[in-house]
Write a protein that holds these residues in place. Structure first.
Motif, PDB file in Angstrom:
ATOM      1  N   TYR A  70     -10.166  -0.874  -1.613  1.00 51.55           N
ATOM      2  CA  TYR A  70      -8.946  -0.579  -2.353  1.00 51.55           C
ATOM      3  C   TYR A  70      -9.204   0.663  -3.205  1.00 51.55           C
ATOM      4  CZ  TYR A  70      -7.481  -5.311  -1.084  1.00 51.55           C
ATOM      5  OH  TYR A  70      -7.138  -6.451  -0.398  1.00 51.55           O
ATOM      6  N   VAL A  71      -8.362   1.661  -3.062  1.00 54.64           N
ATOM      7  CA  VAL A  71      -8.490   2.908  -3.814  1.00 54.64           C
ATOM      8  C   VAL A  71      -7.146   3.247  -4.452  1.00 54.64           C
ATOM      9  CG1 VAL A  71     -10.345   3.788  -2.352  1.00 54.64           C
ATOM     10  CG2 VAL A  71      -7.972   4.283  -1.753  1.00 54.64           C
ATOM     11  N   THR A  72      -7.189   4.044  -5.511  1.00 51.84           N
ATOM     12  CA  THR A  72      -5.957   4.331  -6.248  1.00 51.84           C
ATOM     13  C   THR A  72      -5.515   5.786  -6.146  1.00 51.84           C
ATOM     14  OG1 THR A  72      -7.169   4.782  -8.297  1.00 51.84           O
ATOM     15  CG2 THR A  72      -6.464   2.498  -7.904  1.00 51.84           C
ATOM     16  N   SER A  73      -6.239   6.602  -5.367  1.00 47.61           N
ATOM     17  CA  SER A  73      -5.874   8.007  -5.258  1.00 47.61           C
ATOM     18  C   SER A  73      -6.381   8.578  -3.947  1.00 47.61           C
ATOM     19  CB  SER A  73      -6.461   8.803  -6.433  1.00 47.61           C
ATOM     20  OG  SER A  73      -7.882   8.826  -6.341  1.00 47.61           O
ATOM     21  N   THR A  74      -5.806   9.701  -3.547  1.00 49.47           N
ATOM     22  CA  THR A  74      -6.282  10.383  -2.342  1.00 49.47           C
ATOM     23  C   THR A  74      -7.695  10.909  -2.550  1.00 49.47           C
ATOM     24  OG1 THR A  74      -5.190  12.410  -3.105  1.00 49.47           O
ATOM     25  CG2 THR A  74      -3.964  11.002  -1.569  1.00 49.47           C
ATOM     26  N   THR A 132     -11.021   3.413 -10.156  1.00 50.77           N
ATOM     27  CA  THR A 132     -10.249   3.924  -9.017  1.00 50.77           C
ATOM     28  C   THR A 132     -10.615   3.281  -7.688  1.00 50.77           C
ATOM     29  OG1 THR A 132     -11.834   5.714  -8.565  1.00 50.77           O
ATOM     30  CG2 THR A 132     -10.091   6.153 -10.182  1.00 50.77           C
ATOM     31  N   LEU A 156      -4.543   2.240  -0.097  1.00 53.50           N
ATOM     32  CA  LEU A 156      -4.229   2.951  -1.327  1.00 53.50           C
ATOM     33  C   LEU A 156      -3.245   2.097  -2.120  1.00 53.50           C
ATOM     34  CD1 LEU A 156      -4.470   5.565  -3.008  1.00 53.50           C
ATOM     35  CD2 LEU A 156      -2.586   6.506  -1.651  1.00 53.50           C
ATOM     36  N   SER A 175       1.192   4.715   2.071  1.00 48.83           N
ATOM     37  CA  SER A 175       0.719   5.303   3.329  1.00 48.83           C
ATOM     38  C   SER A 175       1.878   5.991   4.030  1.00 48.83           C
ATOM     39  CB  SER A 175       0.134   4.213   4.228  1.00 48.83           C
ATOM     40  OG  SER A 175      -0.204   4.715   5.493  1.00 48.83           O
ATOM     41  N   TRP A 212       0.823  -1.185   0.000  1.00 49.51           N
ATOM     42  CA  TRP A 212       0.000   0.000   0.000  1.00 49.51           C
ATOM     43  C   TRP A 212       0.864   1.244   0.000  1.00 49.51           C
ATOM     44  CZ3 TRP A 212      -2.768   1.358   5.248  1.00 49.51           C
ATOM     45  CH2 TRP A 212      -1.833   1.467   6.268  1.00 49.51           C
ATOM     46  N   THR A 227      -9.948   8.114  -1.786  1.00 52.52           N
ATOM     47  CA  THR A 227      -9.997   7.945  -0.327  1.00 52.52           C
ATOM     48  C   THR A 227     -10.969   8.943   0.292  1.00 52.52           C
ATOM     49  OG1 THR A 227      -7.709   7.182  -0.285  1.00 52.52           O
ATOM     50  CG2 THR A 227      -8.644   7.944   1.795  1.00 52.52           C
TER      51      THR A 227
END
Length: 696
Positions: free
Chosen positions: A337-341, A377, A367, A246, A244, A344
């Protein structure tokens, strides 16, 4: 020779030819599929019974996408499952980590070709870095079959088996450190404190999932994990790794076993001391009973727009949950599961629209570099349980006592002979469904008998009554003496059936709360969590718990108690206490109310199944069903206790302990109060037509 994954998968014939004796012998009744897609080899969700062990495997890595490595990976998963008493066909969930989204299409083709068996599992896919040289990782959850794993966690090479009973999902926890090693140690120590709060130890852990960075240091996590469990003298559970992004080096979530049997709400959402509760995720989700629903990961239709993708995913998931008999309030575990802030941020904003703030699932949010599909995303991976409200029961039609009609049940009759055995009788002989001889274990009292005579003879209960004709007959039981006598078949009397109902039973059904019936609350619960009792139109309803409602007017020693009961939610737990210590919370004998059995086998009722005397004798069969009114009869005469459910005798028990004021600690033959139980927060039970007659 090196090949692209797509080329490799399109030229390789499926190598799956594996089956174990277990998969051949055991049917598929322990799993159901929601929206199965046979051509794709997957399902939107898979439902598994809560009475089957679950095999959790380690993460298997595929290195260098060539023919040999793919075959080795497949063989390793087969070998692990075989060693655990399972097979590829019994997989219910597959979790993949790819190194790029472009692998997704090729992986789907491989699933359709049957490389991972014919079980049509739920599938989760995410993209991220893997240990150097690896291009794909997979771990699995499969149905087990091994009986020893019903009682304890079993560890093997590359797997751990989660037994039936309480399943615990702990959200990801993270503690910083100067490096990955220190952060791993501190995080595991914090998880230990959460386990202590739950009354568990490191030996209760079945699987760990770690979100870490950088993946190149994955061995550090494995080494620290091994040291941690070795220090606790516990076996290292399977470890799954996902990289991830972070500010923290690592976050770890886990699955644990909370014990073989535990009553309670189907799912509890808990916050350990020192941690702050959140409206969008729970620190701990404890699944006490109910089936588990493993959902595939979902993706939105919109590209590169988390504000649109997230609602689209929740709508898809809601439809699948509805088909599985669940909803958002019964999600136990979520991984986002996310691919960008930005994704999030939107997840934090949108989730509250769908969750009850008092019942969000345990969760981790990571992330990552991709969601398994290009231009998406967000993806979500979920585990749920069915809603406890049942539209139909799970065990088929309710049963009733041998030869009894519904009208006779409503009239108060119980069957004294089950048509097959001499249960409830002494010196009994049974042949071809006929009671040839015997003496009833309870001394008969005033009432009415109905019998079906096969061969004439005499029936004795302190006086003899001749039954001279073949066929149906009735006899009134009247006593001139205070000395009770057991019913006995004499002079060759043979009976196909024998029914009994008491005379002069008094209706004590509550018409209001607080007069003849008063609540006894649990002093450990705040007022807003105490059970509620309502009496309306002859029906008493209890919701929540623990607590009880006590009858104040008369105490009883020897009696026959009859009532009708209906459990309104799936696996609701309640009971009837008798000869209880007056004014004391549930200190008496307890006749259980809990409509549940093992593996759908009615001859294997759960420990607390309806008809059982708690901690003394289990019911011999599950007769009643959730959602349906059933007739309950409880008899206490001296040191002998008996129960009937729908007129079928379920318990015949003699208390040979020393006398004690509290029936939980010894035999009590003295009079005591009646108490109706509200067992836990998930209780919703109705009572009506409560009638009692002294046994004299």
């Amino acid at each position: 020779m090196r090949l692209s994954l797509l080329a490799l998968l399109t030229i390789i014939a499926p190598s799956y030819a594996f089956a174990t004796e277990f998969s051949q012998a055991v049917g598929r009744s322990d799993m159901d599929h929601i929206d199965p897609q046979p051509k794709a080899g997957t399902s939107a969700a898979v439902i598994v019974t809560d009475s089957v062990p679950l095999v959790h495997t380690r993460q298997i890595l595929v290195k260098d996408l060539d023919l040999m490595q793919m075959e080795i990976a497949s063989q390793r998963l087969q070998a692990i499952l075989q060693d655990a008493g399972s097979s590829l066909d019994r997989i219910v969930k597959l979790n993949f980590v790819l190194t790029n989204d472009e692998q997704h299409e090729a992986l789907r083709k491989e699933l359709a070709r049957g490389r991972f068996g014919q079980g049509k599992p739920a599938v989760s896919i995410v993209t991220g870095k893997l240990p150097p040289g690896s291009t794909l990782a997979v771990d699995a959850v499969a149905l087990g079959t091994r009986r020893p794993t019903w009682k304890q966690i079993e560890h093997g090479s590359g797997f751990a088996i989660l037994p039936p009973g309480t399943r615990i999902y702990i959200s990801g926890q993270a503690v910083g450190g100067k490096d990955l090693a220190e952060a791993t140690r501190k995080t595991l120590e914090e998880l230990r404190e959460t386990l202590k709060y739950l009354g568990l130890k490191e030996t209760s852990v079945v699987q760990l999932k770690a979100f870490l960075q950088p993946m190149a240091q994955h061995k550090v996590v494995a080494e620290e994990t091994a040291k941690f469990f070795a220090a606790a003298k516990a076996t290292v559970p399977p470890l799954v790794l996902v990289e991830w992004q972070s500010s923290l080096p690592i976050e770890i979530e886990l699955i644990a076993w909370g014990g073989r049997e535990r009553a309670g709400a189907p799912i509890e959402f808990l916050t350990p001391p020192g941690m702050k509760a959140s409206p969008v995720y729970s620190r701990v989700a404890r699944v006490n009973d109910g089936k588990l629903i493993f959902l595939s990961s979902f993706h939105g239709k919109t590209e590169n727009n988390p504000a649109a993708e997230i609602p689209e995913i929740f709508e898809q998931m809601g439809n699948v949950l509805k088909k599985a008999g669940s909803d958002y309030r019964y999600l136990a575990k979520a991984t986002y599961y996310v691919t960008s802030t930005e994704a999030t941020k939107k997840m934090g904003e949108i989730r509250p629209r769908y969750y009850d703030p008092k019942r969000p699932p345990s969760a981790s949010l990571a992330l990552v570099s991709g969601t398994g599909i290009a231009q998406r995303t967000v993806t979500m991976d979920m585990i749920a349980v069915p809603s406890p409200r049942m539209k139909v029961n799970e065990y088929g039609p309710a049963q009733r006592g041998h030869a009894l009609s519904e009208a006779e049940l409503r009239d108060g009759f119980i069957s004294l002979f089950d048509g097959t055995t001499g249960f409830g009788w002494s010196d009994a002989r049974v042949q071809d469904g006929v009671l040839l001889a015997g003496k009833w274990n309870l001394a008969a009292r005033s009432g009415l008998l109905k019998v079906d005579v096969v061969k004439p003879g005499y029936l004795n209960w302190g006086r003899s009554s001749q039954l001279s004709k073949i066929g149906l007959a009735e006899r009134s039981l009247n006593f001139l003496s205070d000395t009770p006598r057991p019913l006995a078949l004499l002079d060759g009397l043979n009976l196909r059936s024998i029914f009994y109902k008491p005379r002069t039973a008094v209706d004590i059904t509550p018409r209001s709360i607080g007069e003849d019936w008063k609540p006894i609350n649990n002093p450990k619960l705040p007022m807003d969590r105490q059970p509620t009792w309502t009496a309306k139109d002859g029906v008493l309803t209890t919701i929540g718990g623990p607590g009880c409602l006590e009858y104040q007017k008369v105490q009883f020693a020897n009696f026959i108690l009859q009532m009708e009961v209906r459990t309104k939610v799936h696996h609701a737990n309640s009971g009837v206490f008798f000869r209880a210590m007056p004014g004391s919370l549930m200190n008496g004998y307890e006749a259980q109310i809990y409509n549940r059995c093992h593996d759908g086998d009615l001859s294997r009722p759960w420990t607390w199944a309806t008809g059982a005397i708690d901690n003394r004798q289990n019911a011999r069969r599950l007769i009643s069903r959730d959602g349906e009114w059933f007739h309950y009869t409880i008899v206490a005469v001296g040191d002998r206790l008996a129960t009937w459910v729908n007129g079928h005798q379920t318990v015949d028990w003699q208390d040979d302990r020393k006398e004690h004021e509290n029936p939980r600690l010894g035999k009590r033959t003295a009079a005591g109060t009646l108490q109706l139980q509200a067992h836990d927060a998930g209780t919703e039970v109705e009572f009506r037509n409560i009638r009692i007659a002294e046994w004299k």
